[in-house]
Design an enzyme around this catalytic site. Structure first.
Site, PDB file in Angstrom:
ATOM      1  N   CYS A 176       0.815  -1.207   0.000  1.00 14.03           N
ATOM      2  CA  CYS A 176       0.000   0.000   0.000  1.00 14.03           C
ATOM      3  C   CYS A 176       0.847   1.254   0.000  1.00 14.03           C
ATOM      4  CB  CYS A 176      -0.916  -0.017   1.218  1.00 14.03           C
ATOM      5  SG  CYS A 176      -2.218   1.189   1.178  1.00 14.03           S
ATOM      6  N   CYS A 210      -4.507  -2.417   6.703  1.00 14.15           N
ATOM      7  CA  CYS A 210      -4.016  -1.236   7.429  1.00 14.15           C
ATOM      8  C   CYS A 210      -3.985  -1.495   8.931  1.00 14.15           C
ATOM      9  CB  CYS A 210      -4.906  -0.023   7.150  1.00 14.15           C
ATOM     10  SG  CYS A 210      -4.779   0.578   5.467  1.00 14.15           S
TER      11      CYS A 210
END
Lengths: 163, 385
Positions: free
Chosen positions: A36, A110
């Site tokens: 990411c 995340c």
């Protein structure tokens, strides 16, 4: 208005808790998610509670990343502040996601960034103090080191600015 | 207060377009294939729209095939041409094509096709000489977009078209972003196939077209009743097509004035935004769409920036990975040579005809503090401090 993020995620994103750094931290965790491009640094100040157990007296974070990365960073600091190290190590990514009222499936990773940063900071503290590192934590550390190497290759350029 | 600055994603339907469409839902609702009055009325409206769309690119009306939009047009152009000419199995595209071009090519690759993906320079420009060098005896087509959706760079398609014509290779261009924004002449630019979309030019969603130069055969994606010269079976979306036609007619009239005004707004936005420390412009400084500005901000991530601006009532977009359904950074920004973390911090501002100077001022008022705030959260701010 429906949003891909929950109200809690947006609230944390808008006003992140415990944002910033600790001047002389007892432990620092620096992790990056190569996929990411998110990077999170987490700082710990360790103290002792009345029972003499080590607790997280203060915790702060700095995050380069998307909305979910910032919100999960903020959430984990809320979850572990004032808690024992033992408790903090037991905070799962599922607990973070639940605390935020959910995350879009593609953003679940995340929350792993947040637990990784915390584990790394605790690992860093234990090592510095010459304390025993639980086997599970050592294993997590090994995985993170491997993954971070990939992340650093991507973030090399930013790395130049770190110090 | 909500300010819409994401016109490259989609645009508001022009009230004049809506007005033109309205009678075709409940009053003139006929099937354009029917012989009775209702049908003939619909047919006439369809052909009128076809003329208006054709006029915008200087083509003949019969060379316009109405589709459901840009994606279908690109698929029909690429797969349809490949299926109609099975003896040639090499296709040339650029590294910054839209997914609606890349993915059909990727699919063809799995079916035995060879796809050459040409690099672009740091502005996003394709080198026509590189196109020429890549053409082989078995090259079927070259597909290079007219203007890029993220960075707004306008490709030298007239030169690329001329090369393709000279080499006897079909030339397709995805003009979804440029159609109605800057002049297009399919003959002068040597274009064989061109994709366009209605909702990018203040028309309704769900409508687009493929220009197919006379004499070029394609195999349709959908077989059925033989609508649209057999290339797109299915009862025509008459109201939508009427709206598309009206939007094209308005664009034809107002394009030059809009382009001039938006270019001035854009340049002001660029000039002011680049005053923010550690920011840069993605794409070409001049050879870009009138309404497109794409910025990079070091140390921050695009999605976070977009959401912060949304909280200020300003709608913009990012090519950042974490913004959408995919985690990969924008392939367009990476193709420019940007590093991963630079590609993550992009902001696309796309102006449309309804934007004013006040909209730009509102963005410029909150942008510096928003960038500053996100940098406060970032661990990479030290150098910046």
């Amino acid at each position: 208005m429906t949003h891909i993020y929950t109200k809690k995620v947006l609230a944390h994103f808008k006003h992140p808790h415990n944002m910033g750094r600790i001047a002389k931290p007892d432990g620092v965790g620096r992790v990056g998610n190569p996929k990411c491009g998110d990077v999170m640094w987490l700082y710990l100040k360790i103290g002792k509670n009345k029972q003499g157990k080590e607790i997280i007296k203060d915790v702060k974070f700095e995050t380069f990343g998307c909305v979910a990365a910032i919100a999960t960073s903020s959430m984990i600091t809320d979850l572990v502040k004032g808690k024992t190290i033992e408790y903090a190590l037991g905070v799962t990514k599922e607990k973070i996601v639940k605390g935020l009222g959910g995350l879009p499936p593609i953003k679940i990773h995340c929350s792993l960034l947040a637990t990784d940063a915390l584990h790394e900071a605790i690992y860093n503290y234990l090592k510095k103090q010459g304390l025993r590192v639980p086997a599970q934590l050592a294993k997590t550390h090994e995985r993170i080191v491997k993954e971070t190497k990939v992340a650093e290759r991507i973030g090399e350029h930013l790395g130049e600015h770190l110090h | 207060m909500t300010i819409y600055l994401d016109n490259a994603a989609t645009t508001a339907v022009d009230p004049r377009v809506l007005k033109a469409m309205q009678p075709y839902f409940s009053k003139h609702f006929g099937n354009a294939s029917s012989l009775h009055g209702f049908g003939q009325r619909a047919r006439a409206a369809l052909e009128d729209a076809r003329e208006k769309v054709a006029a915008l690119i200087d083509s003949k009306p019969e060379e316009i095939i109405f589709t459901s939009g840009g994606t279908e047009s690109n698929n029909l152009a690429i797969k349809g041409l490949a299926w109609a000419h099975p003896n040639k199995k090499h296709i040339i595209i650029s590294a910054i094509e839209h997914h609606a071009v890349m993915e059909p090519c990727e699919w063809l690759r799995k079916h035995g096709y060879d796809i050459t993906v040409l690099p672009v320079d740091s502005y996003g420009l394709v080198d026509p000489k590189a196109v020429e060098r890549a053409i082989r005896p078995d090259t079927l087509m070259v597909s290079i977009m007219h203007a890029n959706n993220e960075i707004g760079t306008i490709e030298p398609i007239e030169r690329i078209g001329a090369i393709c014509r000279a080499k006897d290779v079909f030339f397709h261009t995805d003009a979804v972003q440029s159609f109605g924004k800057i002049p297009i002449d399919v003959d002068a630019m040597h274009i064989d196939l061109l994709s366009a979309s209605s909702h990018k030019i203040h028309g309704p969603k769900g409508v687009g077209c493929l220009y197919v130069r006379k004499g070029i055969s394609l195999v349709p994606l959908a077989h059925g009743g033989g609508h649209e010269r057999g290339l797109r079976s299915g009862t025509e979306n008459v109201a939508g097509i009427v709206g598309f036609g009206e939007a094209a007619a308005i664009a034809k009239k107002e394009m030059a004035a809009d382009a001039k005004r938006l270019t001035a707004l854009r340049d002001r936005l660029i000039k002011e935004t680049l005053k923010i420390q550690d920011s840069w412009l993605n794409g070409h400084p001049r050879q870009r769409l009138p309404g497109n500005a794409n910025f990079g901000f070091r140390y921050i991530e695009g999605e976070a920036l977009v959401l912060q601006l949304d909280m200020h009532g300003i709608a913009v977009s990012t090519g950042s990975a974490c913004s959408s359904k995919s985690l990969e950074p924008s392939h367009v920004l990476l193709a420019l040579g940007l590093r991963h973390e630079e590609a993550h911090g992009s902001l696309r501002v796309s102006l449309g005809k309804f934007n004013t100077r006040a909209d730009i001022d509102a963005l410029l008022k909150v942008l510096p503090q928003t960038v500053e705030r996100l940098r406060e959260i970032s661990p990479f701010k030290r150098k910046y401090k």
